[in-house]
Write a protein that holds these residues in place. Sequence first.
Motif, PDB file in Angstrom:
ATOM      1  N   VAL A 233       0.818  -1.219   0.000  1.00 48.36           N
ATOM      2  CA  VAL A 233       0.000   0.000   0.000  1.00 48.36           C
ATOM      3  C   VAL A 233       0.855   1.275   0.000  1.00 48.36           C
ATOM      4  N   MET A 234       2.053   1.186   0.591  1.00 46.10           N
ATOM      5  CA  MET A 234       2.894   2.376   0.743  1.00 46.10           C
ATOM      6  C   MET A 234       3.361   2.943  -0.600  1.00 46.10           C
ATOM      7  N   LEU A 235       3.281   2.157  -1.654  1.00 42.24           N
ATOM      8  CA  LEU A 235       3.779   2.614  -2.962  1.00 42.24           C
ATOM      9  C   LEU A 235       2.720   3.352  -3.781  1.00 42.24           C
ATOM     10  N   TRP A 236       1.474   3.271  -3.338  1.00 46.26           N
ATOM     11  CA  TRP A 236       0.378   3.691  -4.219  1.00 46.26           C
ATOM     12  C   TRP A 236      -0.310   4.975  -3.763  1.00 46.26           C
ATOM     13  N   HIS A 237      -0.790   5.729  -4.757  1.00 45.57           N
ATOM     14  CA  HIS A 237      -1.758   6.787  -4.497  1.00 45.57           C
ATOM     15  C   HIS A 237      -2.984   6.155  -3.855  1.00 45.57           C
ATOM     16  N   THR A 238      -3.684   6.861  -3.019  1.00 44.17           N
ATOM     17  CA  THR A 238      -4.900   6.311  -2.408  1.00 44.17           C
ATOM     18  C   THR A 238      -5.861   5.837  -3.497  1.00 44.17           C
ATOM     19  N   GLU A 239      -6.050   6.695  -4.483  1.00 45.09           N
ATOM     20  CA  GLU A 239      -6.973   6.353  -5.564  1.00 45.09           C
ATOM     21  C   GLU A 239      -6.476   5.127  -6.339  1.00 45.09           C
ATOM     22  N   GLY A 240      -5.164   5.061  -6.535  1.00 45.17           N
ATOM     23  CA  GLY A 240      -4.562   3.943  -7.246  1.00 45.17           C
ATOM     24  C   GLY A 240      -4.721   2.648  -6.463  1.00 45.17           C
ATOM     25  N   TRP A 241      -4.531   2.734  -5.150  1.00 48.64           N
ATOM     26  CA  TRP A 241      -4.669   1.558  -4.287  1.00 48.64           C
ATOM     27  C   TRP A 241      -6.106   1.035  -4.336  1.00 48.64           C
ATOM     28  N   ASP A 242      -7.031   1.968  -4.356  1.00 46.44           N
ATOM     29  CA  ASP A 242      -8.459   1.644  -4.477  1.00 46.44           C
ATOM     30  C   ASP A 242      -8.727   0.874  -5.771  1.00 46.44           C
ATOM     31  N   TRP A 243      -8.135   1.367  -6.828  1.00 46.60           N
ATOM     32  CA  TRP A 243      -8.285   0.761  -8.161  1.00 46.60           C
ATOM     33  C   TRP A 243      -7.701  -0.655  -8.181  1.00 46.60           C
ATOM     34  N   VAL A 244      -6.532  -0.815  -7.561  1.00 42.84           N
ATOM     35  CA  VAL A 244      -5.877  -2.126  -7.484  1.00 42.84           C
ATOM     36  C   VAL A 244      -6.768  -3.117  -6.727  1.00 42.84           C
ATOM     37  N   GLN A 245      -7.316  -2.640  -5.582  1.00 41.90           N
ATOM     38  CA  GLN A 245      -8.138  -3.518  -4.740  1.00 41.90           C
ATOM     39  C   GLN A 245      -9.443  -3.914  -5.428  1.00 41.90           C
ATOM     40  N   LYS A 275      12.032 -10.147 -21.412  1.00 36.34           N
ATOM     41  CA  LYS A 275      12.411  -9.261 -20.303  1.00 36.34           C
ATOM     42  C   LYS A 275      13.092  -7.973 -20.759  1.00 36.34           C
ATOM     43  N   SER A 276      13.667  -7.986 -21.947  1.00 39.79           N
ATOM     44  CA  SER A 276      14.362  -6.767 -22.398  1.00 39.79           C
ATOM     45  C   SER A 276      13.430  -5.813 -23.143  1.00 39.79           C
ATOM     46  N   SER A 277      12.182  -6.223 -23.352  1.00 38.01           N
ATOM     47  CA  SER A 277      11.274  -5.326 -24.072  1.00 38.01           C
ATOM     48  C   SER A 277      10.706  -4.286 -23.118  1.00 38.01           C
ATOM     49  N   ALA A 278      10.339  -3.151 -23.683  1.00 38.84           N
ATOM     50  CA  ALA A 278       9.825  -2.051 -22.863  1.00 38.84           C
ATOM     51  C   ALA A 278       8.424  -2.395 -22.359  1.00 38.84           C
ATOM     52  N   ILE A 279       8.140  -1.953 -21.148  1.00 37.20           N
ATOM     53  CA  ILE A 279       6.828  -2.237 -20.549  1.00 37.20           C
ATOM     54  C   ILE A 279       5.728  -1.440 -21.272  1.00 37.20           C
ATOM     55  N   THR A 280       4.611  -2.083 -21.469  1.00 36.18           N
ATOM     56  CA  THR A 280       3.451  -1.402 -22.068  1.00 36.18           C
ATOM     57  C   THR A 280       2.195  -1.773 -21.271  1.00 36.18           C
ATOM     58  N   HIS A 281       1.118  -1.068 -21.548  1.00 34.30           N
ATOM     59  CA  HIS A 281      -0.184  -1.363 -20.928  1.00 34.30           C
ATOM     60  C   HIS A 281      -0.151  -1.263 -19.406  1.00 34.30           C
ATOM     61  N   VAL A 282       0.524  -0.243 -18.889  1.00 35.08           N
ATOM     62  CA  VAL A 282       0.400   0.040 -17.461  1.00 35.08           C
ATOM     63  C   VAL A 282      -0.278   1.398 -17.307  1.00 35.08           C
ATOM     64  N   SER A 283      -1.032   1.543 -16.229  1.00 37.14           N
ATOM     65  CA  SER A 283      -1.751   2.795 -15.982  1.00 37.14           C
ATOM     66  C   SER A 283      -0.829   3.790 -15.292  1.00 37.14           C
ATOM     67  N   TYR A 284      -1.307   5.009 -15.177  1.00 37.82           N
ATOM     68  CA  TYR A 284      -0.552   6.030 -14.432  1.00 37.82           C
ATOM     69  C   TYR A 284      -0.329   5.568 -12.991  1.00 37.82           C
ATOM     70  N   TYR A 285      -1.353   4.965 -12.395  1.00 38.23           N
ATOM     71  CA  TYR A 285      -1.225   4.505 -11.001  1.00 38.23           C
ATOM     72  C   TYR A 285      -0.074   3.508 -10.869  1.00 38.23           C
ATOM     73  N   GLU A 286      -0.002   2.582 -11.819  1.00 37.50           N
ATOM     74  CA  GLU A 286       1.062   1.563 -11.770  1.00 37.50           C
ATOM     75  C   GLU A 286       2.437   2.196 -11.999  1.00 37.50           C
ATOM     76  N   ALA A 287       2.507   3.111 -12.959  1.00 33.91           N
ATOM     77  CA  ALA A 287       3.791   3.773 -13.234  1.00 33.91           C
ATOM     78  C   ALA A 287       4.254   4.556 -12.009  1.00 33.91           C
ATOM     79  N   PHE A 288       3.304   5.209 -11.334  1.00 33.39           N
ATOM     80  CA  PHE A 288       3.627   5.976 -10.133  1.00 33.39           C
ATOM     81  C   PHE A 288       4.169   5.041  -9.046  1.00 33.39           C
ATOM     82  N   ALA A 289       3.477   3.914  -8.829  1.00 31.32           N
ATOM     83  CA  ALA A 289       3.896   2.971  -7.780  1.00 31.32           C
ATOM     84  C   ALA A 289       5.275   2.387  -8.097  1.00 31.32           C
TER      85      ALA A 289
END
Length: 337
Positions: A233-245, A275-289
Amino acid sequence: MNIKENILNLFLDTRKHTEALCKPLQKEDYVVQPIVDVSPPKWHLGHTTWFFEEFLLDGHLPGYKRFHSQYAYVFNSYYESIGARVVRTDRGNLSRPSVDEVYEYRAHVTKHMAQLIELHWDEDLIPVLEIGIHHEKQHQELLLTDIKYILGNNPLSPVYGNIEDEVFINNKIHKWLEMPAQIYEVGHSEETFCYDNEQPRHRVFLEAYQISSELVTCGEWINFINDGGYSNVMLWHTEGWDWVQKNNICAPMYWFEENNQWNQYTLNGIAGIDKSSAITHVSYYEAFAFAQWKGMRLPTEFEWEAAQQKFSWGEKDGNGQKAPTYLTLITKNLMVP
Ligand SMILES: [Fe+2]
């Protein structure tokens, strides 16, 4: 080639390309709307066509008759000034017009647009023509995104077709790029087309920062997952944590684990994660965390734009194509508090 021929060719190529993107689809794929944010491919085909009919043919091509009196209602998206429309959530309920009728609508409008450009050329129409063409190009991106969601959320995981470079490979050695504190220029500066939100070009002052020379990889993301990134939980925005849950998020969209191996749905079908390819399909919440987990932060829009003028992230060897902009970057924060 003069400007009229250039625009005609660009228009015709754009129309053809949209239809080529839909070629691998089955009729049923054209109609569904699995979530509100995904529009049915049939709707994209009609909507991009309606734009040309509404803003160019109607009123500019002498004697033009609309293909169907109610298509403006069916295919308007959010242009309040143009009038009522089918609400976004109902786009998937449109069993009619049929796919064939929408293709007939496209052919009708394409033919008349070619007449307008060839026989009734007026330079005053250039700005609207350019917007119409770029609007359709934007919808080509949306089409691919939405087609991937439609097929990728089908339990049969249908293969769309052979699409090149869907996952960008990034295997260069990472280093930190130094960006000194100074005034930078941002915004569109060339004569070429841009949307109004890319202007005016203006100056911004940025404090010193360092930005990664390379994009975040899937391998790094697996480390984030294995370190409990999605359950801390410590890595996430409150709103992002809500979305994850609420949505039980535990990996990027389209990823799934099987026999301790991460796989993903791609437009080419199911594939292992490189593993060497760039990450795609992550949300802002995930990128922030993820940035929090790294002890870093995401770049601001201006930091990103200032840095990209000097460096080309993920530039491919040989052909100089730049990486798509949806990939994540992480900045070291050197700002003095
Ligand atoms: Fe649109």
